[in-house]
Write an enzyme that holds these catalytic residues in place. Structure first.
Site, PDB file in Angstrom:
ATOM      1  N   GLY A 210      37.118  42.054  45.412  1.00 51.40           N
ATOM      2  CA  GLY A 210      38.161  41.348  46.365  1.00 51.40           C
ATOM      3  C   GLY A 210      38.607  42.108  47.459  1.00 51.40           C
ATOM      4  O   GLY A 210      39.761  42.226  47.763  1.00 51.40           O
ATOM      5  N   GLY A 212      38.034  41.767  50.416  1.00 50.15           N
ATOM      6  CA  GLY A 212      38.136  41.173  51.797  1.00 50.15           C
ATOM      7  C   GLY A 212      37.232  41.482  53.103  1.00 50.15           C
ATOM      8  O   GLY A 212      36.086  41.537  52.690  1.00 50.15           O
ATOM      9  N   GLN A 234      34.582  36.599  47.812  1.00 46.20           N
ATOM     10  CA  GLN A 234      34.177  35.197  47.681  1.00 46.20           C
ATOM     11  C   GLN A 234      33.341  35.372  48.820  1.00 46.20           C
ATOM     12  O   GLN A 234      33.250  35.555  49.612  1.00 46.20           O
ATOM     13  CB  GLN A 234      35.092  34.127  47.885  1.00 46.20           C
ATOM     14  CG  GLN A 234      36.500  34.396  46.815  1.00 46.20           C
ATOM     15  CD  GLN A 234      37.474  33.279  46.856  1.00 46.20           C
ATOM     16  OE1 GLN A 234      37.257  32.310  46.575  1.00 46.20           O
ATOM     17  NE2 GLN A 234      38.454  33.794  47.847  1.00 46.20           N
ATOM     18  N   ASP A 253      31.681  35.945  42.331  1.00 38.55           N
ATOM     19  CA  ASP A 253      32.808  35.495  41.577  1.00 38.55           C
ATOM     20  C   ASP A 253      33.214  36.615  40.426  1.00 38.55           C
ATOM     21  O   ASP A 253      32.463  36.924  39.517  1.00 38.55           O
ATOM     22  CB  ASP A 253      32.802  34.279  40.826  1.00 38.55           C
ATOM     23  CG  ASP A 253      33.784  33.684  40.130  1.00 38.55           C
ATOM     24  OD1 ASP A 253      35.004  34.394  39.992  1.00 38.55           O
ATOM     25  OD2 ASP A 253      33.726  32.604  39.684  1.00 38.55           O
ATOM     26  N   HIS A 271      47.557  41.666  41.219  1.00 39.79           N
ATOM     27  CA  HIS A 271      48.734  40.929  41.388  1.00 39.79           C
ATOM     28  C   HIS A 271      48.618  39.527  41.496  1.00 39.79           C
ATOM     29  O   HIS A 271      49.922  38.653  41.584  1.00 39.79           O
ATOM     30  CB  HIS A 271      49.890  41.637  42.149  1.00 39.79           C
ATOM     31  CG  HIS A 271      49.829  41.488  43.596  1.00 39.79           C
ATOM     32  ND1 HIS A 271      50.671  41.939  44.571  1.00 39.79           N
ATOM     33  CD2 HIS A 271      48.712  41.038  44.291  1.00 39.79           C
ATOM     34  CE1 HIS A 271      50.166  41.731  45.813  1.00 39.79           C
ATOM     35  NE2 HIS A 271      49.128  40.961  45.713  1.00 39.79           N
TER      36      HIS A 271
HETATM   37  C1  SAM Z   1      45.388  39.735  48.034  1.00 38.39           C
HETATM   38  S1  SAM Z   1      43.639  39.640  48.845  1.00 38.39           S
HETATM   39  C2  SAM Z   1      43.292  41.348  48.761  1.00 38.39           C
HETATM   40  C3  SAM Z   1      42.243  41.743  49.677  1.00 38.39           C
HETATM   41  C4  SAM Z   1      42.010  43.365  49.999  1.00 38.39           C
HETATM   42  N1  SAM Z   1      41.648  43.916  48.330  1.00 38.39           N
HETATM   43  C5  SAM Z   1      43.049  43.984  50.461  1.00 38.39           C
HETATM   44  O1  SAM Z   1      43.899  44.701  49.906  1.00 38.39           O
HETATM   45  O2  SAM Z   1      43.113  43.966  51.474  1.00 38.39           O
HETATM   46  C6  SAM Z   1      42.834  39.100  47.569  1.00 38.39           C
HETATM   47  C7  SAM Z   1      41.342  39.182  47.665  1.00 38.39           C
HETATM   48  O3  SAM Z   1      40.471  38.520  46.204  1.00 38.39           O
HETATM   49  C8  SAM Z   1      39.488  37.730  46.797  1.00 38.39           C
HETATM   50  N2  SAM Z   1      39.038  36.781  45.806  1.00 38.39           N
HETATM   51  C9  SAM Z   1      39.779  35.584  45.104  1.00 38.39           C
HETATM   52  N3  SAM Z   1      39.156  35.129  44.107  1.00 38.39           N
HETATM   53  C10 SAM Z   1      37.830  35.886  43.955  1.00 38.39           C
HETATM   54  C11 SAM Z   1      37.010  35.464  42.994  1.00 38.39           C
HETATM   55  N4  SAM Z   1      36.680  34.603  42.085  1.00 38.39           N
HETATM   56  N5  SAM Z   1      35.912  36.745  43.323  1.00 38.39           N
HETATM   57  C12 SAM Z   1      36.214  37.612  44.284  1.00 38.39           C
HETATM   58  N6  SAM Z   1      36.868  37.764  44.929  1.00 38.39           N
HETATM   59  C13 SAM Z   1      38.112  36.987  44.880  1.00 38.39           C
HETATM   60  C14 SAM Z   1      40.094  36.886  48.056  1.00 38.39           C
HETATM   61  O4  SAM Z   1      39.003  36.176  48.632  1.00 38.39           O
HETATM   62  C15 SAM Z   1      40.704  38.077  48.788  1.00 38.39           C
HETATM   63  O5  SAM Z   1      40.185  38.683  49.713  1.00 38.39           O
END
Ligand code: SAM
Length: 367
Positions: A210, A212, A234, A253, A271
């Site tokens: 995740g 980003g 994603q 995923d 969170h």
């Molecule tokens: C709140 S953001 C945090 C982004 C980064 N870690 C930061 O703190 O700047 C949550 C991240 O989880 C990713 N995400 C959501 N569902 C996901 C999934 N099923 N698999 C991988 N990443 C996912 C979102 O695209 C997003 O970039």
């Protein structure tokens, strides 16, 4: 405000009214801050190189001349809230005089408004605009309906009919705004990471789940050029991002599987999700680091609620964040004992919490 004293009925009533009205109108402070970020007030003062008078500011911001009085009132609240300070500068056309010299009131930056300067490496203007985007507010007329429904969906989904993730994934502009806000937040982590070098010692590879647009992975890569970093997010988030020799982007995923590495990083990811889904993510993290045996680790950067240990202002921020996560994603901010339960329920054997990133903590989790 302290209500414990045995004041008179009158002072209690008016004290309580002030407390209540202050909370009713708290959103005005948020909106004034949003206007400051949108207008670029901090950028204008920064470019000017010294405190700016109201008319200098209005002209630099290209406001309509009729809005100088409006700007004065916004600046008064923003100054009261600690975003600017008021000082005096020499002036030829002013009404006040100090030691015989003509002076005019002028606004200077403070540490919080310096975080809104767009040319600085750490700038939170995108966070302010992303967090205060209308999608976070338009859901609130549905809150009463949400409370009476027998559906375990966040307020956002109850109001909009789709999850916020689906909405963002179908609207490139909103997704970009969200990722920009998170990238801005990640810039603040760089300084804290410098004091955490021991956490990454001995690791050959790391996957930022995740992650980003890769802001945190880039800082880690700069500090540890030998460490192979993978940003896993994603597919639509990482589709057009290019890496470097030791930094690559992988779409997938996290609920299905996570690429193998010596360590997994999760910054502000857990969170967003309820306990059941967090356990699923953490179990996949455990699987991803299994090749490193007992030396593998999961590095979590997230919020830990500590009402007894934190001061009031930090606790208020963490509790506000908790409702943001609840209403937008069905996620939650957790207390230490809730983190412990998650970690052990996912099959890990130990953990260590260090409060190193301001209101966020570092949680090292071991298999
Ligand atoms: C709140 S953001 C945090 C982004 C980064 N870690 C930061 O703190 O700047 C949550 C991240 O989880 C990713 N995400 C959501 N569902 C996901 C999934 N099923 N698999 C991988 N990443 C996912 C979102 O695209 C997003 O970039």
């Amino acid at each position: 405000m302290d209500f414990s004293s045995n004041g008179t009925e009158e002072s209690e009533l008016y004290g309580a009214q002030i407390h209540l009205y202050k909370h009713v109108y708290n959103f005005m402070s948020s909106m004034a801050l949003k206007c400051a970020a949108e207008l670029g007030i901090a950028d204008a003062i920064h470019s000017h190189g010294k405190p700016m008078t109201l008319s200098e500011l209005a002209s630099a911001l290209k406001l309509h001349p009729s809005k100088v009085g409006v700007l004065h009132r916004f600046m008064r609240l923003l100054t009261h809230n600690g975003f600017f300070t008021k000082t005096t500068v020499p002036s030829s056309s002013s009404s006040s005089s100090q030691n015989g010299k003509e002076t005019a009131a002028a606004y200077a930056l403070t540490p919080p408004s310096k975080l809104l300067i767009r040319s600085k490496p750490t700038c939170l203007a995108s966070f302010v605009l992303g967090a205060l985007h209308p999608y976070a507010f338009e859901i609130w007329p549905s809150s009463k309906k949400w409370f009476t429904e027998d559906k375990e969906v966040p307020l956002y989904e109850s109001a909009a009919g789709e999850s916020l993730w689906d909405f963002m994934n179908n609207d490139f502009d909103v997704l970009a705004l969200f990722q920009d806000a998170m990238t801005a937040d990640s810039q603040t982590v760089e300084l804290g990471l410098k004091g955490c070098k021991h956490v990454f010692k001995g690791l050959g590879s790391l996957v930022d789940v995740g992650g980003g647009t890769g802001a945190v992975a880039r800082f880690i890569n700069e500090a540890f050029p030998h460490l192979k970093c993978t940003v896993f997010d994603q597919p639509q988030v990482v589709a057009n991002l290019t890496g470097t020799q030791n930094l690559n982007f992988v779409g997938g995923d996290m609920f299905k599987s996570i690429p193998s590495a010596d360590a997994v990083l999760l910054k502000l990811v857990l969170h967003d999700w309820n306990d059941e889904l967090c356990i699923k993510i953490l179990k996949n993290c455990k699987e991803a680091i299994s090749g490193k045996g007992k030396e593998g680790k999961v590095i979590i950067i997230d919020i830990v609620i500590d009402e007894a240990g934190d001061d009031r202002e930090i606790t208020e921020l963490k509790l506000d964040y908790d409702l943001v996560m609840l209403t937008l994603f069905n996620g939650k901010e957790r207390e230490k004992k809730e983190w412990e339960k998650l970690i052990y329920d996912a099959g890990f054997s130990s953990y260590k919490i260090s409060p190193v990133f301001g209101f966020k903590s570092l949680i090292e989790v071991y298999p």
